[in-house]
Write an enzyme that holds these catalytic residues in place. Structure first.
Site, PDB file in Angstrom:
ATOM      1  N   GLY A 186       6.505  -4.300  13.050  1.00 19.65           N
ATOM      2  CA  GLY A 186       7.630  -3.402  12.778  1.00 19.65           C
ATOM      3  C   GLY A 186       7.225  -2.055  12.223  1.00 19.65           C
ATOM      4  N   ARG A 233       0.811  -1.223   0.000  1.00 19.24           N
ATOM      5  CA  ARG A 233       0.000   0.000   0.000  1.00 19.24           C
ATOM      6  C   ARG A 233       0.846   1.276   0.000  1.00 19.24           C
ATOM      7  NH1 ARG A 233      -3.942  -0.780   4.849  1.00 19.24           N
ATOM      8  NH2 ARG A 233      -2.499  -2.438   5.423  1.00 19.24           N
TER       9      ARG A 233
HETATM   10  C1  UD1 Z   1      -2.780  -7.713  12.127  1.00 18.81           C
HETATM   11  C2  UD1 Z   1      -3.688  -8.543  13.025  1.00 18.81           C
HETATM   12  C3  UD1 Z   1      -4.929  -7.715  13.351  1.00 18.81           C
HETATM   13  C4  UD1 Z   1      -4.511  -6.433  14.022  1.00 18.81           C
HETATM   14  C5  UD1 Z   1      -3.499  -5.669  13.178  1.00 18.81           C
HETATM   15  C6  UD1 Z   1      -2.938  -4.524  13.956  1.00 18.81           C
HETATM   16  C7  UD1 Z   1      -3.294 -10.837  12.247  1.00 18.81           C
HETATM   17  C8  UD1 Z   1      -3.883 -11.972  11.509  1.00 18.81           C
HETATM   18  N1  UD1 Z   1      -4.056  -9.749  12.303  1.00 18.81           N
HETATM   19  O1  UD1 Z   1      -3.529  -7.471  10.937  1.00 18.81           O
HETATM   20  O2  UD1 Z   1      -5.770  -8.452  14.216  1.00 18.81           O
HETATM   21  O3  UD1 Z   1      -5.648  -5.613  14.247  1.00 18.81           O
HETATM   22  O4  UD1 Z   1      -2.410  -6.523  12.800  1.00 18.81           O
HETATM   23  O5  UD1 Z   1      -2.132  -3.732  13.141  1.00 18.81           O
HETATM   24  O6  UD1 Z   1      -2.238 -10.931  12.790  1.00 18.81           O
HETATM   25  N2  UD1 Z   1       3.866  -9.756   8.496  1.00 18.81           N
HETATM   26  C9  UD1 Z   1       4.907 -10.611   8.281  1.00 18.81           C
HETATM   27  N3  UD1 Z   1       4.677 -11.744   7.548  1.00 18.81           N
HETATM   28  C10 UD1 Z   1       3.477 -12.044   7.039  1.00 18.81           C
HETATM   29  C11 UD1 Z   1       2.407 -11.164   7.257  1.00 18.81           C
HETATM   30  C12 UD1 Z   1       2.625 -10.027   8.002  1.00 18.81           C
HETATM   31  O7  UD1 Z   1       6.024 -10.369   8.742  1.00 18.81           O
HETATM   32  O8  UD1 Z   1       3.367 -13.101   6.398  1.00 18.81           O
HETATM   33  C13 UD1 Z   1       4.121  -8.539   9.293  1.00 18.81           C
HETATM   34  C14 UD1 Z   1       3.828  -7.266   8.530  1.00 18.81           C
HETATM   35  O9  UD1 Z   1       5.004  -6.789   7.879  1.00 18.81           O
HETATM   36  C15 UD1 Z   1       3.386  -6.322   9.639  1.00 18.81           C
HETATM   37  C16 UD1 Z   1       2.742  -7.262  10.651  1.00 18.81           C
HETATM   38  O10 UD1 Z   1       3.225  -8.541  10.382  1.00 18.81           O
HETATM   39  O11 UD1 Z   1       4.471  -5.656  10.253  1.00 18.81           O
HETATM   40  C17 UD1 Z   1       1.233  -7.248  10.605  1.00 18.81           C
HETATM   41  O12 UD1 Z   1       0.844  -7.703   9.337  1.00 18.81           O
HETATM   42  P1  UD1 Z   1      -0.360  -7.056   8.537  1.00 18.81           P
HETATM   43  O13 UD1 Z   1      -0.530  -7.738   7.254  1.00 18.81           O
HETATM   44  O14 UD1 Z   1      -0.234  -5.579   8.531  1.00 18.81           O
HETATM   45  O15 UD1 Z   1      -1.552  -7.514   9.495  1.00 18.81           O
HETATM   46  P2  UD1 Z   1      -2.948  -6.889   9.541  1.00 18.81           P
HETATM   47  O16 UD1 Z   1      -3.767  -7.457   8.458  1.00 18.81           O
HETATM   48  O17 UD1 Z   1      -2.848  -5.419   9.649  1.00 18.81           O
HETATM   49 CA    CA Z   2      -1.230  -3.753   9.511  1.00 19.87          CA
END
Ligand code: UD1
Ligand code: CA
Length: 440
Positions: free
Chosen positions: A98, A15
């Site tokens: 992060g 995004r």
């Molecule tokens: C996640 C939470 C959600 C919460 C939100 C808060 C889950 C399933 N959901 O959603 O409940 O409200 O954070 O911000 O956890 N990342 C990885 N590897 C991956 C996927 C993500 O390292 O395979 C990292 C991303 O870089 C990020 C963090 O994990 O720093 C959160 O991932 P993101 O995809 O933003 O989760 P949300 O859908 O926002």
């Molecule tokens: Ca997020």
């Protein structure tokens, strides 16, 4: 209590629409990811901070002091945590994202100090953010029941105002055991870390009103908003400590800026990283300064450009349209107008005339200029480095100095002037001078 931290930073930053991953964009001069790392490191008490990231980011200089593990594909937050399991050695693990630059040790301490074995921080969504796609925390009679992801939520669940911040404390043995039980979500195809709470009996919900603190950086708009908040905090902090900002909203600081008392900063000044300004100094309008140490009662600008590990001793003056790079300006020395001073050491009480240029670069290498104490450099002097000028020396204006000048020497290095009496008249009569209308 020993705690390890897992920081999740393997997501795609799609995004952001930027070739630079969101974690490396800066806020007040500090990369987004460093806010989370620094907050975790500050309260890990000997535990580890483990960063989960993508293979192509692993060698970033920003991770040089951190344990880095790689997630091959972004299969979800639970999969990301799996990648870090082998690095966990403490009794408890705190997990955070992060991309949360406003998270502080204060927030993490809430979890560390909580007597609960397993806890998560939930935030109350302000009405205007009710549609933000955070996971929702479902309570049953005030007790934690489960987290439902926004994508999976039905309307009644979307209306819940308690949102998951993505910051958790989990007993490490439970984390290691249950993370493998999490199944792929049927809707998104991701492994949700939030599903781990389906296996843990007691989960405390620590409620926070601090929505801003947990808002992640996902877009350029988020980044700009975070920058504005951070700058405002820095301005308030400096004014509270006695720094005079004539128009605060036009002055930009870095996370590590240090400013002494009775400093005045005029409007439209940008202070990059690694700047210290000593008491009583004044930064005039439209200056851009970074990577420098400014001692006491120094004047910089207006329109000055300072960079490359420069230092300015007490009472020195750098004036308008002067660039100083990688140089030392000694006590009470002055470089007041239109100069470039690069890789140069200037002693005390020397005066560098207008338009002086140190030619530090020969196209291949950089060279040094060394100017002593009480030296007077006439205007429009060019120093072809490497070159040394001794104490009390005097350089005639317009000189091009290619050789060392000894102490007390007078050095003039320019073509002698030749004047021909009435020479101009002869030329004009030959060419026919073109007069302007008014002169006729
Ligand atoms: C996640 C939470 C959600 C919460 C939100 C808060 C889950 C399933 N959901 O959603 O409940 O409200 O954070 O911000 O956890 N990342 C990885 N590897 C991956 C996927 C993500 O390292 O395979 C990292 C991303 O870089 C990020 C963090 O994990 O720093 C959160 O991932 P993101 O995809 O933003 O989760 P949300 O859908 O926002
Ligand atoms: Ca997020």
């Amino acid at each position: 209590m020993s705690v390890d931290f897992i920081i999740l930073a393997a997501g795609n930053s799609s995004r952001m629409k930027s070739s630079l991953p969101k974690f490396f964009h800066t806020i007040a001069g500090k990369p987004v990811i460093r806010y989370a790392i620094d907050a975790a490191d500050a309260c890990s008490y000997g535990g580890r901070t483990v960063l989960v990231t993508r293979e192509d980011l692993q060698h970033s200089e920003h991770f040089s002091d951190t344990t880095v593990v790689i997630q091959d594909k972004p299969l979800g937050t639970a999969d990301a945590v799996k990648c870090a399991l082998n690095e966990l050695h403490s009794e408890y693990t705190i997990i955070l994202c992060g991309d949360m630059p406003f998270i502080t040790t204060k927030h993490l301490a809430t979890l560390i100090n909580s007597s609960a074995e397993n806890a998560l921080i939930a935030m109350k969504l302000p009405a205007e953010f009710q549609n933000m796609p955070y996971g929702r925390v479902v309570l049953d009679n005030g007790k934690f029941e489960r987290i439902v992801e926004y994508k999976n939520a039905i309307d009644a669940e979307k209306a819940i105002t308690l949102a998951n911040t993505g910051v958790y404390k989990i007993r490490s043995d439970l984390l290691k055991k249950y993370i493998h039980r999490i199944e792929k979500n049927a809707v998104s195809g991701e492994f949700y870390l939030t599903d781990i709470f389906n296996f843990i009996a007691e989960v405390e919900v620590a409620k926070s009103q601090d929505y801003e603190a947990f808002h992640g950086i996902n877009t350029m708009q988020d980044l700009a908003k975070a920058e504005a908040i951070m700058q405002n905090e820095l301005r308030q902090k400096f004014m509270a400590s006695g720094v005079k900002l004539i128009d605060p909203s036009t002055v930009f600081f870095s996370h590590d800026t240090v400013i002494g008392p009775d400093v005045v900063i005029e409007p439209n000044v940008i202070i990059g990283v690694n700047v210290k300004v000593g008491a009583g100094s004044r930064i005039y309008a439209f200056s851009h300064i970074q990577d420098c140490t400014i001692a006491q009662n120094v004047e910089i600008g207006p329109f000055a450009r300072i960079r490359g590990n420069s230092s300015f001793a007490d009472g020195s003056i750098v004036g308008n349209f002067v660039e100083v790079k990688g140089s030392v300006v000694g006590k009470c020395s002055k470089v007041k107008h239109l100069s470039y001073i690069g890789d140069t050491i200037i002693g005390y009480s020397s005066n560098i005339g207008a338009g002086t240029i140190t030619c530090n670069y020969d196209g291949v290498k950089k060279h040094k200029t060394d100017i002593g104490n009480n030296v007077f450099v006439g205007s429009n002097t060019t120093f072809i480095a490497p070159v040394t000028v001794g104490d009390e020396a005097l350089i005639g204006a317009g000189s091009t100095i290619t050789e060392n000048v000894s102490s007390n020497a007078l050095s003039i290095a320019r073509a002698r002037q030749t004047s021909y009496e009435n020479g101009a008249e002869k030329i004009w009569s030959k060419k026919g001078k073109i007069y302007s209308e008014s002169e006729k």
